[in-house]
Design a protein around this motif. Structure first.
Motif, PDB file in Angstrom:
ATOM      1  N   LYS A  39     -80.533 -31.673 -38.926  1.00  0.00           N
ATOM      2  CA  LYS A  39     -79.859 -32.881 -39.769  1.00  0.00           C
ATOM      3  C   LYS A  39     -79.009 -34.207 -39.316  1.00  0.00           C
ATOM      4  O   LYS A  39     -79.541 -34.226 -37.813  1.00  0.00           O
ATOM      5  CB  LYS A  39     -79.294 -31.907 -39.495  1.00  0.00           C
ATOM      6  N   ASP A  58     -75.844 -25.846 -29.375  1.00  0.00           N
ATOM      7  CA  ASP A  58     -75.509 -25.921 -30.889  1.00  0.00           C
ATOM      8  C   ASP A  58     -74.011 -24.511 -31.002  1.00  0.00           C
ATOM      9  O   ASP A  58     -73.378 -24.472 -31.823  1.00  0.00           O
ATOM     10  CB  ASP A  58     -76.663 -25.774 -31.836  1.00  0.00           C
ATOM     11  N   ASP A  77     -73.044 -19.329 -36.559  1.00  0.00           N
ATOM     12  CA  ASP A  77     -74.565 -19.797 -37.189  1.00  0.00           C
ATOM     13  C   ASP A  77     -75.769 -19.255 -37.669  1.00  0.00           C
ATOM     14  O   ASP A  77     -76.316 -18.261 -37.034  1.00  0.00           O
ATOM     15  CB  ASP A  77     -74.853 -21.217 -35.971  1.00  0.00           C
TER      16      ASP A  77
HETATM   17  K   LIG Z   1     -78.185 -24.085 -35.499  1.00  0.00           K
END
Ligand SMILES: [K+]
Ligand SMILES: Nc1ncnc2c1ncn2[C@@H]1O[C@H](COP(=O)(O)OP(=O)(O)OP(=O)(O)O)[C@@H](O)[C@H]1O
Ligand SMILES: CC(C)(CO)[C@@H](O)C(=O)NCCC(=O)O
Length: 279
Positions: A13, A101, A120
Motif C-alpha cells: 500500500k 507492521d 490488523d
Molecule cells: K498489514
C-alpha cells in the motif's frame, strides 16, 4: 511530498502526503513483488522528498525497494521493531522479530489511545496489546480470511466474502459449500478476536480501546461487538509517529486517526466471558 509505503505479504500500500499541508494527495496498492516500476506502480518520484517504509515482505523486497529509492529520493526512512520506542516497550523476547507492521500499529494505537488492543486484518490477522503505561504484551497471529479459505482447497478460493455483507447473514449456517466456508472462516475470525480481547482484558484487569486496520477490517468490524474504531491508516500512523516530518506530525497528529472508542467496563467484559463459558 512524502511517500509512505506499507509493504505487506500480499499487497503493498502507498500514499502520498503533502509535506506542507499534511493532506493525503493520493493512495493506491499493488501486489507485493521484488521489482517496482515507478510511474506504473507508484507515483512520480520526482515530487517526493521523503519516503517512510514499513515492510514485512522478504528481505530482498525491502533491499530492492530501498536501493531503487535511494537513487531518486533525498530521504529514506525504514521502520524497524525495537526494544522501546515512544514509550512503548516491545513484549517480544527478541524485539526485532516482531513484525514491523504490528509494531507500527502498536505505536500508533498507544500514541492515540494510550493502552490499546491493535488488530490488523490482512494476510494474517494479528492482535496486539499495549497496557496503559506502555508495556506491549505481545499478541496473537492467526491466518487471515483469504488464507483460511485457500487452505481448505474446496474450490471456493475465488469466491471472496462480499465486503458489503451484513454480519448477521455471515454468521448463519451456510447452505452451499462456498457459503459454509465463508461463514465458517468469518465466524472463526470474529470469535477469535472477541475471545482474545476478553481473555486479555480479564487477565490484565483493564478494559482497553480496540483499533482495527487492514484489508478486511470493515467486514470484520461488523462482527466484532467490542466497542472499537476502524483506522485504515494505523500502520502509516506508526510511521508518522516514528518519523514526524510535517508540522502536524511534529505536534503528534496522525492522519485519519479515529475518535478513541470508549471501552465497556471490565465488569461487563468479565460477565460476557463468564457467560460464554457456561454455554
Ligand atoms: K498489514
Ligand atoms: N484488492 C485486493 N486484493 C487482495 N486482497 C484484498 C483486496 N481488497 C481487500 N483484500 C483483502 O485484504 C486482505 C489483505 O490485507 P491487507 O490489505 O492488509 O494486505 P496484506 O498485504 O495482506 O497485509 P499483510 O501481509 O501485512 O498482512 C486479504 O485477506 C483480502 O481479503
Ligand atoms: C504476521 C505478519 C505476517 C502480519 O503481517 C507480520 O507481522 C510478520 O511477518 N511478522 C513476523 C512474525 C511475528 O510478528 O512474530
Amino acid at each position: 511530498m512524502i511517500l509512505d509505503l506499507d509493504i505487506g505479504n500480499t499487497l503493498s500500500k502507498w500514499r502520498l502526503k503533502d509535506t506542507q499541508s499534511s493532506e493525503i494527495r493520493s493512495r493506491g496498492a499493488v501486489w507485493t513483488r521484488e521489482e517496482w516500476r515507478p510511474g506504473a506502480d507508484i507515483p512520480d518520484l520526482d515530487v517526493v522528498e521523503s519516503v517512510r517504509i514499513s515492510s514485512v515482505a522478504r528481505a530482498a523486497v525491502l533491499d530492492e525497494t530501498v536501493s531503487l529509492l535511494r537513487h531518486r529520493v533525498p530521504h529514506v526512512y525504514v521502520a524497524r521493531s525495537t526494544r522501546e520506542t515512544l514509550g512503548v516497550v516491545n513484549g517480544y523476547d527478541e524485539p526485532g522479530r516482531l513484525g514491523v507492521d504490528r509494531w507500527m500499529g502498536a505505536l500508533a494505537g498507544y500514541q492515540l489511545a494510550g493502552g490499546c488492543c491493535a488488530v490488523d486484518c490482512g494476510s494474517a490477522i494479528t492482535v496486539d496489546f499495549v497496557l496503559p503505561g506502555g508495556n506491549h504484551l505481545g499478541g496473537y497471529i492467526i491466518p487471515g480470511l483469504r488464507l483460511m479459505k485457500e487452505s481448505l482447497k474446496l474450490g471456493t478460493r475465488n469466491v471472496a466474502i462480499d465486503p458489503e455483507s451484513e454480519a448477521e447473514a455471515l454468521l448463519e449456517p451456510g447452505r452451499r459449500t462456498v457459503e459454509a466456508v465463508n461463514h465458517g472462516i468469518y465466524m472463526a475470525a470474529v470469535s477469535a478476536i472477541n475471545r482474545i480481547y476478553s481473555e486479555v482484558c480479564d487477565q490484565q484487569a483493564v478494559a482497553l480501546p480496540m483499533l482495527l486496520t487492514g484489508g478486511d477490517a470493515r467486514v470484520v468490524s461488523r462482527g466484532v461487538h467490542v466497542p472499537h474504531a476502524v483506522w485504515p491508516d494505523m500502520v502509516y500512523g506508526g510511521l508518522e509517529a516514528c518519523f514526524p516530518l510535517t508540522l502536524a506530525e511534529r505536534a503528534g497528529k496522525m492522519s485519519g486517526a479515529p475518535r478513541v472508542p470508549e471501552p465497556v467496563s471490565l465488569e461487563k467484559i468479565r460477565a460476557g466471558l463468564a457467560f460464554s463459558m457456561l454455554l
